[in-house]
Design a protein around this motif. Structure first.
Motif, mmCIF file in Angstrom:
data_model
loop_
_atom_site.group_PDB
_atom_site.id
_atom_site.type_symbol
_atom_site.label_atom_id
_atom_site.label_comp_id
_atom_site.label_asym_id
_atom_site.label_seq_id
_atom_site.Cartn_x
_atom_site.Cartn_y
_atom_site.Cartn_z
ATOM 1 N N SER A 39 46.096 -36.279 21.815
ATOM 2 C CA SER A 39 46.512 -37.527 22.449
ATOM 3 C C SER A 39 47.940 -37.898 22.091
ATOM 4 O O SER A 39 48.396 -38.985 22.418
ATOM 5 C CB SER A 39 45.556 -38.646 22.048
ATOM 6 O OG SER A 39 45.365 -38.632 20.659
ATOM 7 N N SER A 53 61.452 -38.815 15.735
ATOM 8 C CA SER A 53 61.777 -39.228 17.103
ATOM 9 C C SER A 53 62.200 -38.022 17.947
ATOM 10 O O SER A 53 62.233 -38.099 19.163
ATOM 11 C CB SER A 53 62.895 -40.267 17.086
ATOM 12 O OG SER A 53 64.062 -39.707 16.545
ATOM 13 N N ASP A 96 60.084 -36.963 20.847
ATOM 14 C CA ASP A 96 60.043 -37.668 22.125
ATOM 15 C C ASP A 96 60.330 -36.745 23.300
ATOM 16 O O ASP A 96 59.732 -36.860 24.362
ATOM 17 C CB ASP A 96 61.054 -38.813 22.128
ATOM 18 C CG ASP A 96 60.639 -39.900 21.157
ATOM 19 O OD1 ASP A 96 59.503 -39.804 20.656
ATOM 20 O OD2 ASP A 96 61.428 -40.807 20.907
ATOM 21 N N PHE A 151 57.232 -35.007 24.042
ATOM 22 C CA PHE A 151 56.241 -35.842 24.722
ATOM 23 C C PHE A 151 56.582 -35.984 26.194
ATOM 24 O O PHE A 151 55.721 -36.017 27.059
ATOM 25 C CB PHE A 151 56.156 -37.213 24.057
ATOM 26 C CG PHE A 151 55.570 -37.154 22.678
ATOM 27 C CD1 PHE A 151 54.394 -36.459 22.437
ATOM 28 C CD2 PHE A 151 56.196 -37.766 21.614
ATOM 29 C CE1 PHE A 151 53.851 -36.391 21.178
ATOM 30 C CE2 PHE A 151 55.670 -37.704 20.342
ATOM 31 C CZ PHE A 151 54.491 -37.008 20.119
ATOM 32 N N GLU A 203 54.185 -34.890 29.148
ATOM 33 C CA GLU A 203 53.778 -35.808 30.211
ATOM 34 C C GLU A 203 53.950 -35.138 31.575
ATOM 35 O O GLU A 203 53.127 -35.239 32.455
ATOM 36 C CB GLU A 203 54.668 -37.042 30.139
ATOM 37 C CG GLU A 203 54.049 -38.263 30.740
ATOM 38 C CD GLU A 203 53.137 -38.968 29.748
ATOM 39 O OE1 GLU A 203 52.623 -40.015 30.109
ATOM 40 O OE2 GLU A 203 52.931 -38.470 28.617
ATOM 41 N N PRO A 206 64.001 -46.282 17.657
ATOM 42 C CA PRO A 206 63.353 -45.715 18.835
ATOM 43 C C PRO A 206 61.928 -45.300 18.523
ATOM 44 O O PRO A 206 61.661 -44.707 17.485
ATOM 45 C CB PRO A 206 64.211 -44.495 19.159
ATOM 46 C CG PRO A 206 64.843 -44.131 17.867
ATOM 47 C CD PRO A 206 64.905 -45.344 17.028
ATOM 48 N N LEU A 207 61.047 -45.640 19.370
ATOM 49 C CA LEU A 207 59.661 -45.263 19.161
ATOM 50 C C LEU A 207 59.318 -44.108 20.068
ATOM 51 O O LEU A 207 59.953 -43.894 21.081
ATOM 52 C CB LEU A 207 58.760 -46.449 19.477
ATOM 53 C CG LEU A 207 58.940 -47.582 18.474
ATOM 54 C CD1 LEU A 207 58.313 -48.840 18.996
ATOM 55 C CD2 LEU A 207 58.371 -47.201 17.139
ATOM 56 N N ASN A 208 58.276 -43.404 19.723
ATOM 57 C CA ASN A 208 58.006 -42.185 20.460
ATOM 58 C C ASN A 208 57.216 -42.433 21.728
ATOM 59 O O ASN A 208 56.249 -41.769 22.015
ATOM 60 C CB ASN A 208 57.312 -41.175 19.569
ATOM 61 C CG ASN A 208 56.134 -41.787 18.886
ATOM 62 O OD1 ASN A 208 55.854 -42.960 19.076
ATOM 63 N ND2 ASN A 208 55.445 -40.999 18.090
ATOM 64 N N SER A 209 57.595 -43.403 22.439
ATOM 65 C CA SER A 209 57.002 -43.564 23.756
ATOM 66 C C SER A 209 57.929 -42.909 24.751
ATOM 67 O O SER A 209 58.994 -42.448 24.405
ATOM 68 C CB SER A 209 56.849 -45.039 24.072
ATOM 69 O OG SER A 209 58.122 -45.589 24.178
ATOM 70 N N GLN A 210 57.471 -42.898 25.978
ATOM 71 C CA GLN A 210 58.284 -42.167 26.930
ATOM 72 C C GLN A 210 59.636 -42.814 27.112
ATOM 73 O O GLN A 210 60.657 -42.175 27.113
ATOM 74 C CB GLN A 210 57.558 -42.093 28.258
ATOM 75 C CG GLN A 210 58.117 -40.977 29.098
ATOM 76 C CD GLN A 210 57.382 -40.878 30.380
ATOM 77 O OE1 GLN A 210 56.799 -41.831 30.830
ATOM 78 N NE2 GLN A 210 57.412 -39.705 30.976
ATOM 79 N N CYS A 245 62.403 -45.020 25.557
ATOM 80 C CA CYS A 245 62.763 -45.454 24.231
ATOM 81 C C CYS A 245 62.850 -46.976 24.225
ATOM 82 O O CYS A 245 63.663 -47.566 24.913
ATOM 83 C CB CYS A 245 64.101 -44.858 23.819
ATOM 84 S SG CYS A 245 63.885 -43.253 23.139
ATOM 85 N N THR A 249 51.115 -43.373 26.373
ATOM 86 C CA THR A 249 50.233 -42.253 26.053
ATOM 87 C C THR A 249 48.769 -42.612 26.242
ATOM 88 O O THR A 249 47.929 -41.731 26.359
ATOM 89 C CB THR A 249 50.434 -41.800 24.614
ATOM 90 O OG1 THR A 249 50.534 -42.961 23.799
ATOM 91 C CG2 THR A 249 51.695 -40.990 24.494
ATOM 92 N N VAL A 290 46.519 -44.365 24.324
ATOM 93 C CA VAL A 290 45.575 -44.280 23.226
ATOM 94 C C VAL A 290 45.788 -45.478 22.324
ATOM 95 O O VAL A 290 46.914 -45.893 22.073
ATOM 96 C CB VAL A 290 45.799 -43.003 22.395
ATOM 97 C CG1 VAL A 290 44.795 -42.946 21.262
ATOM 98 C CG2 VAL A 290 45.674 -41.798 23.272
ATOM 99 N N VAL A 329 45.719 -46.705 18.765
ATOM 100 C CA VAL A 329 45.722 -46.132 17.429
ATOM 101 C C VAL A 329 45.332 -47.210 16.443
ATOM 102 O O VAL A 329 45.878 -48.304 16.457
ATOM 103 C CB VAL A 329 47.112 -45.595 17.092
ATOM 104 C CG1 VAL A 329 47.123 -45.047 15.686
ATOM 105 C CG2 VAL A 329 47.495 -44.543 18.081
#
Lengths: 418, 991
Positions: free
Chosen positions: A11, A27, A30, A33, A37, B43-47, B49, B72, B74, B76
């Protein structure tokens, strides 16, 4: 070389990170990811990714991504091979390579990673050597450890690494000396609609389980080594002897290992053990289709075919399947659109058959083509290529070992187009 | 899109801790001088930033949950990680119980693994570095290495604690600049250590030190130079790695070790093999001439020229003689070949690229099978291998054609694998197999994976252009696809048909008509645009349909995509020029629509077209040429592989894989037109002589060990050369030897400088014997010794090195070997030395087949004027070559050689000779045998084989009490046994 390693679960959570040089922010993942995706399926993620400052090389094993960060030019296969070796080692130590098991043994895994790479360059990847330095956990040992406070870290330098047989540890002792060899062959084949073979070949592997005291020197010879077309060996095999005499001469590692992989020369016609009669059709009118599959034995050399299984990736438009199987059970996964028919043993007198109707989505044009069938099967006590081990000799030790050879034929990438 | 929340607990301290970190692992981000108002941009690890700006007014350490939108999907669970727990750990670490400490360390390592910050525990952890518990110690090291960079002062404290046990590996992993001098010292010390394992570690440390302080380069290169000489297989990989990292351009360091590396290669651990092979590939490209020249001859058996042809290569180039491969070049190719059978895919790939870049064209084929084998491996391996095959298959179809079926696509393959396989199949297509391939493609087109189906159509298009026989078939097939239900398939077909028609501008109006009919059903813009372009381009072939299409388009113009609009304008213009009667009004209408379009590209185009085609007073000369501009015959697009230009990168590299230059990529140089001096590599011949002068000798253990290794190595080369050089004597043609003589003339002066280094053999086993005294030789003196190298000319020969010195005052000419006796004596002579200047000396190598007897080899050494009879009488020990075997093998073989074949004697050892090193030294000085590692202290075993017949000679020495010992020799050559026994006895009993 390899700068950092991140383990990422299905996940998309990073649950372990290890840095061999200076620390790289997570990071960097990313970019991965993003690619993940885009790829829809985890299998479709490109193994090599380029980011502004780093290169990411990843493998996908057991629903986990092993993502390594690279900063300079390196052979990508080098990294990929190493990552697979890490996964193999974890599997070897703990029996499986999954998120849960790694989390449970995080300290041991971390120690393993520390030993396997030094400054990004592989140091000890032989499982025999590693086991000497970091002992794999067993129930008994963990009980003892908690009682006595002793550790599972070996206190010696790996002896094997210094000798000229780095894959074997010194001072091996067993009360029962045994050597087992499994000759496993896989048939890779593509059959076309009419049942003719488009492509077929046999890949084999000899898995060994050797538990012998001391430093035995083994020689394994075949009745018909000419069958073997292309081979690759565990480093312990003496290549010169193979070239001159076509025998496998080696001082085995202790425990389980893959002795050799081989490919059977393509001149030999590959016996296809089963035939498949199938018809899958979708109707132009009305939201449904029909499926009818029969499987029968073809060239099985008098053995029974077991563990028969048929897997079909249905087109997206197929909503449900309403089938009846004369033997075994079938399941249809509505979300992944995978139809699995588990047949079991193949009975030549009463051929298994699966038939019924498929319901498709209304308003969507009928699927363009028919899905192909992936077949799984096993035949015990048979190497389909006809390869036979003639004898196993042991030199260098006095005792008489217990020896055994087992043959098994499996379907590899066995596909029937429809 | 599913929106979920991820909770982040950010732990923030407002205390003056110098290194406040997030649970990120970046090194510290804010200094103590910053106020408690902390602004973090993280920056966070989402698509996307997400940038977070936190304004926190804090009075006490608090845990702040943050909600971050993430894609994502989920949720957590927040992982509790708070201050008290760390306090907890601190207490545990300070307790007295080992088990508690261990438990604490385990938890801390767990935190590190998860990427959590635990740097504030540093002082507590470091205290345990001196612990006796090995596991605890290891865990502390793990911690130390992770945080040392951030906590430099404390790390330095800890170094003092563990430098006692000086673990170089950990020391070197601590990236603190201040310890550079200590590290340098430690590396130097370790590089001369007895244990190859320690030397290996020092090779690793070199890279680390270099990355820490590049200023140390010069000193490090010295260490590398020393380590490169190491004969242990364990060290070789690591030191070459260090070489690649620190000084990849110092090719000169490799020369002397080249042959050794080639010979060791098979026994190096697999990762080292990859590194060495890639380094040697680069090396070979700078040192050898291209084997790819036209009409090149590929002589497997040219080992003859191994030593006596320094300037050969140069000569050949200038004289345009047939190409003869440098024996060193051949050595590399031969020694890497077995590695194709490695289980390690990286090794196989690197050998494949070596052959691709270095081998003569007709030899590259041997790598094919192995590469195809790799396709059975993991998905990622397949990906890389297929990429490389794709590049290879462009240049060399023939290599992979027999394995075409291995590239057939399965529906379960990943998309990128499918596309690569398709690429390869397309590259492999030729007249013979095209029908099979097209049949295969037909199944692919129907694939559910639409991206793949589209790629297949492209591939069909490429096949059609490349192979003219099938163009029509392909075109018809593609036209059939136009009625496919799937839009992408149709669109792709249209695009490909467009390209095909362009390359084949013959009578294809039927197809264009068909496409015009389908036009209404096609919605993909690219496809529509393509059809319109085709209409316009070939409007004269479809005079009735084209205007009608334009009429329809005029109606829908405003609703079309931009590329379609552009093509409508184009079509209108072209029709206006060819058929203005019917289309004038339509064109005007369309141009007016375009004039007011939102897109400025379209407005531009409209304005341009209007000026070009509609004659008015403003439009100048261009108007006349409008027809020629718009309806000029256009060159057909070339459909070629995406891998076309990939071959600019070395195969198997990261750069090749990503198709752009990666950081640190080293270009593979072109072959030199003239090969550099190849004598630079010759050092190996006299290396045993030189070795003691290099600095790492004083210990004896490694002495015997290196002996063992080199013997192993020599055995290998001897079997190798046995294979390839047999018959080289006969096969070398007259012309070739003549040619060599010519070269000699140039060569002699070059040789002059060398022997000075050679003539002082100080190494124990190498004794020099006089062959010809200068008084009897009228100024020519000759000495010889046995270099104990396997003879390269024939495996049954003993190698002899002769040093010829001219001590007269005039130069000597034409030194060569004349008659020999016994007549059947098999000698490999050195080539005639044309001229030897006064005071000069030259070393030449010979091979003599003594047939396992100590009978002297008599021959004549001739100059232009004189002939001198000389004889070489070998000591029995020189007729042997070392053989490696395990102790078990030894006892087993010994068991077979009992009775008549056993000779033994009890001897009284000289007291100086009782240590095992001394024994080895003495025995090795007498006989060229290998040491067999022994598990018993009082047993010493040595094994060798006779050079000519290969009969085993086993020497064992059992020490008894009070310096007496039992010396036993087992061999079927009983005469040799007794002689050897006598020699050994003498050596061991004398002080």
């Amino acid at each position: 070389m390899i700068h950092s390693l991140f383990l990422i679960n299905h996940s998309g959570d990073i649950f372990l990170e290890k840095h061999w040089k200076s620390v790289i922010s997570r990071s960097v993942c990313d970019y991965f990811f993003e690619a993940r995706e885009k790829a829809v399926d985890p299998e479709n993620v490109p193994p090599v990714l380029q980011t502004p400052h780093h290169y990411l090389i990843s493998i996908y094993r057991g629903k986990l991504f092993f993502l390594s960060v690279i900063q300079t030019e390196v052979a990508p296969l080098f990294v990929i091979e190493f990552l697979h070796r890490v996964a193999d080692t974890i599997q070897d130590y703990f029996g499986e390579c999954s998120e849960g098991i790694i989390k449970d043994n995080i300290v041991t895994v971390y120690e393993l990673l520390e030993e396997m790479l030094d400054n990004g360059f592989p140091l000890a990847t032989e499982s025999n050597v590693l086991k000497e330095m970091i002992r794999p956990p067993t129930i008994l040992r963990s009980v003892v450890n908690t009682l006595t406070g002793s550790s599972n870290v070996g206190d010696t330098l790996p002896t094997g690494q210094l000798s000229n047989v780095p894959w074997r540890r010194a001072g091996v002792k067993y009360t029962n000396n045994e050597a087992y060899f499994d000759v496993i062959e896989e048939i890779d084949a593509i059959l076309d609609k009419s049942g003719t073979t488009v492509f077929a070949e046999i890949q084999g592997v000899i898995e060994a389980c050797v538990r012998l005291t001391g430093m035995p020197d083994l020689t394994l010879s075949f009745m018909n080594p000419r069958l073997l077309d292309d081979v690759s060996f565990h480093p312990c095999v003496r290549f010169k002897r193979w070239e001159s005499e076509r025998v496998l001469s080696f001082i085995p590692p202790d425990g389980n290992f893959t002795l050799m992989n081989y490919h059977v020369s393509s001149q030999n016609l590959v016996a296809i053990p089963v035939y498949v009669k199938q018809s899958i059709s979708f109707f132009e009118t009305g939201p449904c289709g029909r499926l009818d599959i029969t499987i029968g034995p073809k060239q099985t050399m008098g053995k029974t075919v077991e563990n028969m299984m048929v897997t079909i990736h249905m087109p997206k438009a197929v909503l449900n399947a309403n089938l009846t199987a004369t033997q075994g059970t079938y399941t249809y996964d509505l979300t992944t659109k995978v139809l699995v028919w588990d047949i079991g043993k193949l009975n030549p007198q009463k051929l298994p058959n699966l038939r019924g109707s498929l319901s498709t989505q209304v308003g969507v044009p009928k699927p363009e083509d028919n899905p192909s069938l992936n077949i799984d099967l096993k035949i015990q006590q048979l190497a389909i290529s006809g390869l036979k081990v003639s004898r196993l000799d042991m030199y260098g030790e006095k005792y008489k070992p217990f020896k055994g050879v087992k043959y098994l034929t499996k379907a590899g990438k066995f596909q029937v187009r429809t | 899109m599913a929106i979920s929340f991820q909770l982040f607990f950010l732990e923030l301290f407002y205390t003056t801790n110098a290194h406040t970190n997030f649970n990120s692992n970046s090194s510290s981000s804010c200094g103590s001088s910053q106020p408690a108002w902390l602004k973090y941009i993280y920056p966070l690890n989402s698509q996307k930033c997400t940038t977070l700006v936190l304004h926190l007014n804090m009075t006490s350490p608090t845990v702040y949950p943050l909600c971050v939108e993430q894609t994502t999907g989920v949720v957590v669970q927040p992982q509790l990680f708070s201050v008290p727990r760390n306090e907890d750990l601190k207490e545990m670490l300070e307790s007295n119980k080992e088990s508690l400490k261990l438990e604490a360390m385990k938890r801390i390592v767990g935190l590190i693994a998860k990427g959590k910050n635990s740097s504030e525990l540093f002082p507590a952890v470091v205290k345990n570095v001196a612990s006796k518990n090995i596991e605890l110690k290891k865990l502390v090291y793990v911690y130390l290495v992770r945080y040392a960079e951030e906590q430099q002062d404390l790390a330095l404290l800890s170094i003092r604690l563990f430098s006692v046990s000086l673990a170089l590996r950990v020391l070197s992993s601590i990236r603190v600049p201040i310890i550079v001098p200590i590290m340098m010292l430690a590396i130097k010390e370790a590089a001369a250590d007895l244990s190859p394992y320690v030397r290996k570690t020092s090779a690793h440390a070199i890279q680390k030190l270099y990355s820490l302080d590049p200023d140390q380069k010069e000193q490090l290169i010295e260490v590398i130079e020393k380590l490169l000489k190491d004969k242990s297989t364990l060290v070789a990989g690591s030191v070459v790695m260090a070489f690649e990292e620190v000084c990849p351009d110092r090719i000169d360091l490799i020369h002397k070790n080249y042959r050794k590396l080639c010979n060791l290669l098979v026994d190096v651990e697999e990762w080292g093999q990859v590194v060495i092979i890639s380094m040697l590939t680069r090396y070979a490209r700078t040192q050898f001439t291209s084997p790819w020249t036209e009409g090149a001859t590929f002589d497997e058996n040219n080992e003859k020229t191994f030593y006596d042809s320094d300037s050969e290569e140069k000569k050949e180039q200038t004289e345009a003689k047939p190409y003869i491969m440098d024996p060193d070049h051949r050595l590399l190719l031969r020694n890497t070949k077995p590695l194709l059978q490695s289980r390690n895919t990286a090794v196989v790939m690197s050998v494949a690229q070596l052959y691709w870049h270095l081998a003569p064209k007709h030899e590259v084929n041997i790598v094919t099978k192995s590469l195809v084998r790799l396709l059975r491996s993991h998905r990622e391996v397949q990906f890389i291998v297929l990429q490389n095959i794709a590049t290879m298959s462009i240049q060399r179809k023939g290599m992979f054609e027999p394995f075409m079926k291995s590239f057939y696509v399965r529906s379960t393959d990943a998309t990128h694998i499918k596309t690569l396989k398709l690429e390869i199949l397309t590259n492999l297509a030729n007249e013979a197999n095209i029908s099979t391939i097209l049949r295969e493609f037909q199944t692919y087109v129907k694939s559910q994976d639409k991206a793949f189906a589209a790629a297949t159509i492209q591939a069909i298009g490429r096949c059609a252009t490349n192979i003219s026989e099938v163009t029509d078939t392909c075109l018809n097939g593609l036209v059939l696809l136009l009625s496919n239900r799937d839009e992408t398939v149709v669109a792709e077909s249209v695009v490909v048909i467009k390209k095909l028609l362009q390359t084949q501008p013959t009578q294809h109006s039927e197809i264009i008509k068909h496409m015009a009919k389908l036009f209404d059903n096609i919605t993909v813009p690219m496809a529509r645009a393509s059809i319109l372009w085709l209409m316009g381009e070939y409007c004269e072939r479809v005079p009735k349909i084209a205007p009608d299409v334009l009429r329809k388009m005029a109606k829908t113009f405003t609703a079309e995509e931009d590329i379609v609009k552009l093509q409508i304008v184009n079509l209108a213009a072209k029709l206006y020029l060819t058929n203005s009667k019917q289309t004038k009004l339509l064109t005007q209408y369309i141009l007016n629509l375009g004039k007011y379009d939102q897109n400025y590209d379209i407005r531009d185009r409209t304005r341009f077209i209007r000026q070009l085609i509609v004659p008015n007073e403003k439009s100048g000369a261009l108007n006349k040429y409008a027809r020629r501009i718009l309806l000029a015959p256009k060159p057909a697009p070339v459909l070629e592989s995406a891998f076309k230009d990939r071959d600019r990168f070395q195969l198997g590299t990261l750069s090749h894989s990503i198709n752009s230059k990666a950081t640190g990529y080293q270009e593979l140089s072109d072959w030199p037109a003239v090969a550099p001096d190849q004598s630079v590599r010759n050092v190996e011949v006299i290396e045993p002589v030189r070795n003691p002068s290099s600095s790492h000798t004083p210990y004896h253990k490694s002495d015997s060990e290196s002996e063992e290794e080199s013997s192993e190595e020599s055995e290998k080369t001897s079997t190798d050369s046995g294979k390839s050089s047999s018959g080289s004597e006969n096969s070398s043609s007259e012309s070739e030897s003549e040619q060599k003589k010519k070269k000699k003339t140039k060569k002699a002066p070059q040789k002059k400088s060398k022997p000075t280094a050679v003539t002082t053999p100080s190494f124990g086993p190498v004794k020099t014997y006089e062959l010809l005294h200068h008084m009897t030789g009228k100024g020519l003196s000759a000495k010889y010794h046995f270099p104990r190298q396997p003879c390269l000319y024939e495996p049954s020969m003993v190698a002899v090195q002769v040093i010829l010195t001219n001590s007269s005052d005039h130069s000597l000419e034409e030194i060569h070997i004349g008659e020999r006796s016994p007549a059947g004596l098999n000698i490999h002579c050195f080539n005639t030395i044309e001229r030897l200047e006064p005071e000069a000396s030259v070393t030449v190598s010979m091979g003599i087949d003594f047939s396992d007897s100590t009978q002297a080899a008599n021959f004549q050494l001739c100059t232009k004027e004189n002939q001198f009879s000389v004889s070489i009488q070998p000591a029995v020990g020189e007729l042997l070559m070392p053989s490696t075997m395990t102790e078990q093998d030894f006892t087993k073989e010994q068991g077979k050689l009992l009775g008549m074949n056993e000779t033994s004697a009890t001897i009284t050892m000289a007291t100086a000779n009782t240590s095992s090193q001394a024994i080895s030294k003495q025995v090795l000085s007498v006989a060229n045998v290998g040491v067999v590692s022994s598990s018993q202290n009082n047993f010493h075993r040595f094994a060798g084989r006779t050079v000519s017949s290969g009969a085993l000679v086993l020497v064992s020495l059992e020490l008894k009490e009070s310096s007496s010992a039992l010396l036993t020799i087992n061999t079927e050559k009983s005469v040799m046994a007794s002689m050897l026994l006598r020699d050994l006895k003498q050596a061991l009993t004398q002080a």
